[in-house]
Design a protein around this motif. Structure first.
Motif, PDB file in Angstrom:
ATOM      1  N   GLN A  27       2.220   3.193   3.171  1.00 30.23           N
ATOM      2  CA  GLN A  27       0.918   3.777   2.827  1.00 30.23           C
ATOM      3  C   GLN A  27       0.857   4.156   1.348  1.00 30.23           C
ATOM      4  O   GLN A  27      -0.161   4.023   0.693  1.00 30.23           O
ATOM      5  CB  GLN A  27       0.717   5.009   3.701  1.00 30.23           C
ATOM      6  CG  GLN A  27      -0.618   5.655   3.545  1.00 30.23           C
ATOM      7  CD  GLN A  27      -0.748   6.861   4.472  1.00 30.23           C
ATOM      8  OE1 GLN A  27       0.142   7.136   5.295  1.00 30.23           O
ATOM      9  NE2 GLN A  27      -1.832   7.569   4.356  1.00 30.23           N
ATOM     10  N   PHE A  28       2.001   4.625   0.836  1.00 25.75           N
ATOM     11  CA  PHE A  28       2.052   5.032  -0.572  1.00 25.75           C
ATOM     12  C   PHE A  28       2.743   3.975  -1.438  1.00 25.75           C
ATOM     13  O   PHE A  28       3.252   4.254  -2.512  1.00 25.75           O
ATOM     14  CB  PHE A  28       2.710   6.410  -0.697  1.00 25.75           C
ATOM     15  CG  PHE A  28       1.928   7.460   0.053  1.00 25.75           C
ATOM     16  CD1 PHE A  28       0.663   7.833  -0.386  1.00 25.75           C
ATOM     17  CD2 PHE A  28       2.429   8.030   1.216  1.00 25.75           C
ATOM     18  CE1 PHE A  28      -0.088   8.774   0.324  1.00 25.75           C
ATOM     19  CE2 PHE A  28       1.688   8.972   1.928  1.00 25.75           C
ATOM     20  CZ  PHE A  28       0.420   9.339   1.474  1.00 25.75           C
ATOM     21  N   HIS A  29       2.758   2.761  -0.899  1.00 24.09           N
ATOM     22  CA  HIS A  29       3.249   1.585  -1.626  1.00 24.09           C
ATOM     23  C   HIS A  29       4.717   1.681  -2.045  1.00 24.09           C
ATOM     24  O   HIS A  29       5.113   1.131  -3.071  1.00 24.09           O
ATOM     25  CB  HIS A  29       2.329   1.271  -2.824  1.00 24.09           C
ATOM     26  CG  HIS A  29       0.894   1.189  -2.399  1.00 24.09           C
ATOM     27  ND1 HIS A  29      -0.020   2.161  -2.694  1.00 24.09           N
ATOM     28  CD2 HIS A  29       0.255   0.296  -1.623  1.00 24.09           C
ATOM     29  CE1 HIS A  29      -1.176   1.862  -2.128  1.00 24.09           C
ATOM     30  NE2 HIS A  29      -1.028   0.741  -1.475  1.00 24.09           N
ATOM     31  N   GLY A  30       5.507   2.400  -1.243  1.00 23.75           N
ATOM     32  CA  GLY A  30       6.955   2.397  -1.442  1.00 23.75           C
ATOM     33  C   GLY A  30       7.493   1.044  -0.986  1.00 23.75           C
ATOM     34  O   GLY A  30       6.858   0.363  -0.176  1.00 23.75           O
ATOM     35  N   ASN A  31       8.661   0.668  -1.471  1.00 24.00           N
ATOM     36  CA  ASN A  31       9.208  -0.647  -1.134  1.00 24.00           C
ATOM     37  C   ASN A  31       9.950  -0.612   0.210  1.00 24.00           C
ATOM     38  O   ASN A  31      10.989   0.032   0.322  1.00 24.00           O
ATOM     39  CB  ASN A  31      10.143  -1.098  -2.258  1.00 24.00           C
ATOM     40  CG  ASN A  31      10.595  -2.518  -2.050  1.00 24.00           C
ATOM     41  OD1 ASN A  31      10.166  -3.188  -1.100  1.00 24.00           O
ATOM     42  ND2 ASN A  31      11.473  -2.986  -2.917  1.00 24.00           N
ATOM     43  N   VAL A  32       9.387  -1.301   1.191  1.00 25.02           N
ATOM     44  CA  VAL A  32      10.004  -1.298   2.527  1.00 25.02           C
ATOM     45  C   VAL A  32      10.642  -2.646   2.858  1.00 25.02           C
ATOM     46  O   VAL A  32      11.124  -2.844   3.976  1.00 25.02           O
ATOM     47  CB  VAL A  32       8.991  -0.904   3.639  1.00 25.02           C
ATOM     48  CG1 VAL A  32       8.482   0.503   3.439  1.00 25.02           C
ATOM     49  CG2 VAL A  32       7.826  -1.884   3.712  1.00 25.02           C
ATOM     50  N   ALA A  33      10.666  -3.552   1.881  1.00 19.96           N
ATOM     51  CA  ALA A  33      11.083  -4.939   2.149  1.00 19.96           C
ATOM     52  C   ALA A  33      12.452  -5.053   2.821  1.00 19.96           C
ATOM     53  O   ALA A  33      12.657  -5.919   3.655  1.00 19.96           O
ATOM     54  CB  ALA A  33      11.058  -5.739   0.865  1.00 19.96           C
ATOM     55  N   GLU A  34      13.379  -4.178   2.470  1.00 17.10           N
ATOM     56  CA  GLU A  34      14.720  -4.343   3.054  1.00 17.10           C
ATOM     57  C   GLU A  34      14.823  -3.826   4.491  1.00 17.10           C
ATOM     58  O   GLU A  34      15.816  -4.050   5.161  1.00 17.10           O
ATOM     59  CB  GLU A  34      15.787  -3.693   2.168  1.00 17.10           C
ATOM     60  CG  GLU A  34      15.771  -2.190   2.166  1.00 17.10           C
ATOM     61  CD  GLU A  34      16.891  -1.619   1.289  1.00 17.10           C
ATOM     62  OE1 GLU A  34      18.035  -1.557   1.787  1.00 17.10           O
ATOM     63  OE2 GLU A  34      16.610  -1.238   0.145  1.00 17.10           O
ATOM     64  N   PHE A  35      13.781  -3.150   4.969  1.00 11.26           N
ATOM     65  CA  PHE A  35      13.849  -2.555   6.309  1.00 11.26           C
ATOM     66  C   PHE A  35      13.030  -3.286   7.369  1.00 11.26           C
ATOM     67  O   PHE A  35      13.092  -2.944   8.541  1.00 11.26           O
ATOM     68  CB  PHE A  35      13.369  -1.101   6.263  1.00 11.26           C
ATOM     69  CG  PHE A  35      14.130  -0.254   5.294  1.00 11.26           C
ATOM     70  CD1 PHE A  35      15.491  -0.062   5.454  1.00 11.26           C
ATOM     71  CD2 PHE A  35      13.490   0.337   4.223  1.00 11.26           C
ATOM     72  CE1 PHE A  35      16.212   0.713   4.563  1.00 11.26           C
ATOM     73  CE2 PHE A  35      14.200   1.116   3.316  1.00 11.26           C
ATOM     74  CZ  PHE A  35      15.565   1.303   3.480  1.00 11.26           C
ATOM     75  N   VAL A  36      12.196  -4.227   6.929  1.00 12.73           N
ATOM     76  CA  VAL A  36      11.333  -4.930   7.884  1.00 12.73           C
ATOM     77  C   VAL A  36      11.397  -6.434   7.651  1.00 12.73           C
ATOM     78  O   VAL A  36      11.872  -6.887   6.608  1.00 12.73           O
ATOM     79  CB  VAL A  36       9.856  -4.437   7.791  1.00 12.73           C
ATOM     80  CG1 VAL A  36       9.731  -2.982   8.168  1.00 12.73           C
ATOM     81  CG2 VAL A  36       9.268  -4.688   6.409  1.00 12.73           C
TER      82      VAL A  36
END
Ligand code: ADP
Length: 164
Positions: A136-145
């Protein structure tokens, strides 16, 4: 032929859930990942979207099926012919809730066994709420999903244009 179900909200599926599925397929012949239609929880993604993300994320998993259900987990387990319910245990904080559910489900259906599996330590602090909040706050989630989940999160929370 031992079949189990892995029920959850999966809003959205994370690599923590997939770690548990990887472990379950080592132990059982068929794992049915099942999205709970929980009217008590407001979800970010619809049940259909959650099922779609799971199916896409689990492409190539020959022993895995994805479905959804409404009602009691033990009833769904019986309907699909499962002998057990898989749940993930991240930390002591999960234990009390999972223990209560396991004992209640045993009371409701003594022939359905709950199996608690621990993920790799790198996923012990990961949950779907953290992923939704980060995205939602544009944090980087790429490694978790998985890539499909990343794409769907970007659609829900489009990256801000410069200057706006
Ligand atoms: P629920 O609302 O039913 O807890 P979740 O989708 O949050 O649904 O979780 C489904 C199951 O997966 C639960 O047993 C939960 O403890 C487990 N789980 C969630 N995140 C992780 C993770 N990072 N590692 C291992 N297990 C997890």
């Amino acid at each position: 032929m031992a079949k189990v179900i892995y029920p959850g909200t999966f809003d959205p599926v994370t690599k923590g859930h997939i770690d548990i599925i990887d472990r379950a397929v080592e132990l059982f012949d068929e794992v049915i990942v099942t999205v709970a239609k929980n009217p008590g929880k407001t979800a970010l993604f619809s049940v259909e979207e959650r099922v779609e993300m799971l199916k896409e994320s689990l492409k190539g998993y020959e022993k895995v099926r994805v479905d959804s259900f409404d009602g009691l987990v033990v009833d769904h387990a019986k309907n699909v012919g499962a002998v057990g319910i898989i749940r993930g245990l991240r930390a002591v904080s999960d234990f009390e809730y999972e223990f209560q559910m396991a004992l209640m489900n045993r009371k409701l259906a003594g022939d359905i066994t709950t199996i608690l599996l621990m993920p790799h330590a790198r996923y012990t602090y990961l949950n779907s709420t953290i992923i939704r909040n980060l995205a939602q706050f544009h944090g980087n989630v790429a490694e978790f999903v998985t890539p499909i989940v990343l794409k769907k999160l970007n659609e829900k929370f489009p990256p801000k244009k410069k200057g706006s």
